[in-house]
Scaffold this motif. Structure first.
Motif, PDB file in Angstrom:
ATOM      1  N   MET A 197       0.839  -1.204   0.000  1.00 16.32           N
ATOM      2  CA  MET A 197       0.000   0.000   0.000  1.00 16.32           C
ATOM      3  C   MET A 197       0.877   1.258   0.000  1.00 16.32           C
ATOM      4  SD  MET A 197      -2.631   1.189   2.969  1.00 16.32           S
ATOM      5  CE  MET A 197      -1.511   2.264   3.859  1.00 16.32           C
ATOM      6  N   ILE A 198       1.888   1.246   0.857  1.00 14.71           N
ATOM      7  CA  ILE A 198       2.784   2.406   0.932  1.00 14.71           C
ATOM      8  C   ILE A 198       3.517   2.582  -0.401  1.00 14.71           C
ATOM      9  CG2 ILE A 198       4.854   3.335   2.052  1.00 14.71           C
ATOM     10  CD1 ILE A 198       4.024   1.781   4.588  1.00 14.71           C
ATOM     11  N   TYR A 199       3.961   1.474  -0.961  1.00 13.06           N
ATOM     12  CA  TYR A 199       4.700   1.557  -2.229  1.00 13.06           C
ATOM     13  C   TYR A 199       3.802   2.074  -3.361  1.00 13.06           C
ATOM     14  CZ  TYR A 199       7.563   0.240  -6.225  1.00 13.06           C
ATOM     15  OH  TYR A 199       8.300   0.276  -7.391  1.00 13.06           O
ATOM     16  N   ALA A 200       2.560   1.605  -3.377  1.00 15.70           N
ATOM     17  CA  ALA A 200       1.645   2.042  -4.445  1.00 15.70           C
ATOM     18  C   ALA A 200       1.436   3.547  -4.399  1.00 15.70           C
ATOM     19  CB  ALA A 200       0.306   1.306  -4.315  1.00 15.70           C
ATOM     20  N   VAL A 201       1.219   4.071  -3.209  1.00 16.48           N
ATOM     21  CA  VAL A 201       1.035   5.527  -3.072  1.00 16.48           C
ATOM     22  C   VAL A 201       2.332   6.252  -3.443  1.00 16.48           C
ATOM     23  CG1 VAL A 201       0.598   7.411  -1.454  1.00 16.48           C
ATOM     24  CG2 VAL A 201      -0.750   5.321  -1.323  1.00 16.48           C
TER      25      VAL A 201
END
Lengths: 240, 189
Positions: free
Chosen positions: B38-42
């Motif tokens: 999730m952090i990487y996607a953002v």
């Protein structure tokens, strides 16, 4: 759902009704069906444009994956820099002096004057805003008059965002630090960045968007350290 | 709950957060692992270069460790919303430091896919969209990333961005309008 509602949701969420608020999806689908039957070319074109943007955005996928060792690297950094978890029980409750210093000493009269200027602007805005047609018929400018002068906010769309980015970032930091002067900081930055005179090429939408953001974002403290209306009474408008 | 340094997968986020706040590195690893994608996607959609995105991820994890004690379950924000918020703030900070200015839109792109013409076209579109999104002002892009790509509600995005729902709506409308103008111009060209 009417045409205005449909346009609004289309501009906000795109053409995929599943992204629209649940309570309007059925109405949107029914409206769209009628749209096709009635040959409403303008709305149909808007819908097609929104669908095109959605299709293009679908191409913006996330490449790859995070580095496998990123968590280990974070832990290494934590150990090397001796970073310890923040202890909420030791949170500082007294204001720090960072913002206070800005408003101390010789700067204070200028800050008061600017605050008064902004307040005056707000006050004028509520009673004397008017719309002025420009030479370009497709654009209009909102101007605010006070005491024989004219104040407007003139910013390009991107500049509004960058300004608000910086402003809200600083504002959030100040709020985090529980600084009671944050209202003054807010107004200081606002006055520095925004007030121009006279009217030149102003796009009314830019002004309105800026003000929307501003009024949405600005919330006076429940128990402010500085009372803006007191400042207004202290400051001489002549100083402006 | 811990057995020989291993945390059970089903352990709830709030309790992991409490452990991280006390300096438990096993809990930190588990929580980080849960939210890494999730952090990487953002981060990636804010910084579509892998190296930049990885930097944001690492900083976000360090901030997660450092600030876990500041998360307050009683304040109402879920752990995921709080982590989104950390990531958003880190990404904005990174972007400010970079401030390289205008992102040029690509003229063409190369691809090694089997159907060269179609693949080339698709790759070009992909790069163009990426550049168009990257050209958006930070807050517009963040609103688009959170609401359109991450599927969060406008209210959640407002909480993460520390603003109002109405502001988020304004940002989304402007972002989509800019993208429409840019992408339709590209299509016509």
């Amino acid at each position: 759902m009417n045409k205005g509602d449909f346009e609004h949701f289309l501009s906000l969420y795109g053409a995929d009704f599943d992204r629209w608020p649940e309570d309007v999806r059925d109405a949107a689908a029914a409206f769209y069906a009628r749209l096709k039957e009635n040959d409403a070319d303008d709305l149909a074109a808007l819908y097609q444009d929104a669908a095109f943007v959605d299709d293009m955005l679908a191409l913006y996928d996330v490449d790859g994956a995070p580095d496998a060792d990123v968590i280990a690297r974070a832990l290494t950094q934590i150990e090397q820099d001796k970073i310890v978890p923040f202890d909420a029980s030791k949170r500082r409750h007294t204001p720090v002096k960072r913002a206070g210093a800005v408003f101390a000493g010789g700067m204070r009269p200028a800050v008061y004057a600017l605050a008064a200027c902004v307040i005056l602007f707000f006050a004028g805005l509520s009673v004397m805003t008017q719309t002025v047609p420009l030479s370009d018929a497709s654009r209009t400018a909102s101007t605010t008059s006070y005491d024989g002068g004219t104040v407007v906010l003139a910013m390009a769309d991107a500049a509004v965002d960058h300004f608000m980015d910086d402003l809200m970032h600083d504002y959030a930091i100040l709020a985090d630090e529980n600084i009671s002067d944050k209202e003054m900081t807010f107004l200081w930055q606002l006055a520095q960045a925004q007030i121009v005179q006279p009217v030149s090429t102003v796009e009314s939408q830019d002004i309105e968007r800026f003000l929307d953001d501003l009024f949405d974002s600005y919330q006076p403290l429940p128990a402010p350290g500085l009372n803006l209306w007191d400042l207004y009474e202290q400051a001489s408008v002549v100083e402006l | 709950m811990k057995a020989e340094g291993v945390i059970k997968r089903e352990y709830p986020d709030p309790e992991l957060m409490a452990l991280v706040a006390k300096g438990d590195k096993v809990a930190f690893r588990e929580l980080s692992d849960r939210y890494l994608k999730m952090i990487y996607a953002v981060a990636f959609r804010m910084f579509p270069e892998k190296a930049d995105a990885d930097d944001v991820v690492q900083d976000a994890l360090v901030r997660l460790w450092n600030k876990a004690g500041a998360w307050d379950a009683k304040a109402g924000a879920s752990v995921s919303t709080w982590i989104y918020r950390i990531t958003y703030n880190i990404a904005i900070d990174h972007k400010r430091r970079q401030k390289a200015g205008h992102v040029p839109l690509p003229d063409h792109a190369e691809s090694d896919a089997p159907d060269p013409e179609m693949a080339l076209r698709r790759q070009e579109e992909r790069q163009y969209v990426r550049a168009a999104v990257e050209s958006l002002p930070e807050r517009q892009r963040a609103a688009l990333v959170l609401c359109h790509f991450e599927g969060l509600s406008n209210a959640q995005a407002a909480e993460i961005m520390d603003t109002t729902v109405k502001s988020v709506e304004g940002l989304l409308v402007r972002a989509r309008k800019t993208l429409k103008d840019t992408l339709i111009a590209y299509k016509k060209a």
